[in-house]
Scaffold this active site. Sequence first.
Site, PDB file in Angstrom:
ATOM      1  N   ASN A  41       0.694  -1.180  -0.073  1.00  0.00           N
ATOM      2  CA  ASN A  41      -0.048  -0.262   0.027  1.00  0.00           C
ATOM      3  C   ASN A  41       0.818   1.294   0.075  1.00  0.00           C
ATOM      4  OD1 ASN A  41       0.523  -0.903   2.836  1.00  0.00           O
ATOM      5  ND2 ASN A  41      -0.980   0.648   3.365  1.00  0.00           N
ATOM      6  N   GLU A  43       0.208   5.145   0.832  1.00  0.00           N
ATOM      7  CA  GLU A  43      -0.757   6.103   1.004  1.00  0.00           C
ATOM      8  C   GLU A  43      -0.475   7.656   0.528  1.00  0.00           C
ATOM      9  OE1 GLU A  43      -1.907   4.264   5.513  1.00  0.00           O
ATOM     10  OE2 GLU A  43      -0.844   6.115   5.396  1.00  0.00           O
ATOM     11  N   CYS A  52      -3.725   0.546  -3.039  1.00  0.00           N
ATOM     12  CA  CYS A  52      -3.849  -0.602  -2.212  1.00  0.00           C
ATOM     13  C   CYS A  52      -2.548  -1.787  -2.451  1.00  0.00           C
ATOM     14  CB  CYS A  52      -5.140  -1.659  -2.505  1.00  0.00           C
ATOM     15  SG  CYS A  52      -6.609  -0.689  -1.587  1.00  0.00           S
ATOM     16  N   GLU A  54      -2.740  -4.831  -3.062  1.00  0.00           N
ATOM     17  CA  GLU A  54      -3.278  -6.009  -4.200  1.00  0.00           C
ATOM     18  C   GLU A  54      -3.315  -5.266  -5.587  1.00  0.00           C
ATOM     19  OE1 GLU A  54      -5.611  -6.623  -0.454  1.00  0.00           O
ATOM     20  OE2 GLU A  54      -4.881  -5.148  -1.391  1.00  0.00           O
ATOM     21  N   CYS A  85      -9.991  -5.130   0.390  1.00  0.00           N
ATOM     22  CA  CYS A  85     -11.286  -4.147   0.236  1.00  0.00           C
ATOM     23  C   CYS A  85     -12.049  -4.420  -0.765  1.00  0.00           C
ATOM     24  CB  CYS A  85     -10.678  -2.776   0.029  1.00  0.00           C
ATOM     25  SG  CYS A  85      -9.959  -2.068  -1.142  1.00  0.00           S
ATOM     26  N   CYS A  88     -10.648  -4.105  -4.444  1.00  0.00           N
ATOM     27  CA  CYS A  88      -9.650  -4.980  -4.795  1.00  0.00           C
ATOM     28  C   CYS A  88     -10.222  -6.410  -5.056  1.00  0.00           C
ATOM     29  CB  CYS A  88      -8.532  -4.961  -3.718  1.00  0.00           C
ATOM     30  SG  CYS A  88      -7.440  -3.518  -3.716  1.00  0.00           S
TER      31      CYS A  88
END
Length: 132
Positions: A41, A43, A52, A54, A85, A88
């Site tokens: 990830n 940010e 993310c 994935e 999430c 993803c």
Amino acid sequence: MQMDLKIAAQAVREKAYAPYSNFKVGAALRASDGAIYVGCNVENVAYPEGTCAEAGAIAAMIAAGARAITEAYVIADSPDPVPPCGGCRQKLAEFAAADVPVTLATTDGQERQTTVGNLLPGAFGAGHMDRS
């Protein structure tokens, strides 16, 4: 073989850029040619503009020319194995069959086995865009 994915996901998780949440996630995917692609990830101070783990792994796989996921491993420092999430889950379903195994893990060694289909039952797919 899964051990390779676990090691790759653990290693890439350490490279995550998560200065705001401190919630680092690593993902490793095995493509149909056997190659492993990783993502973490990333940010951004302007939430929700981050990426993310994935999605990063999928982007690396696509950039390398692979198109099919045969196995996935996702790890985070969480009390329970961390699921992808919703977005993803849809991204995984784009490149993986419903029966593709997914391991969800914590940094303290807990693991839960599932499949892409169990993560996203009734997934929207290209077939939904076909017209009779």
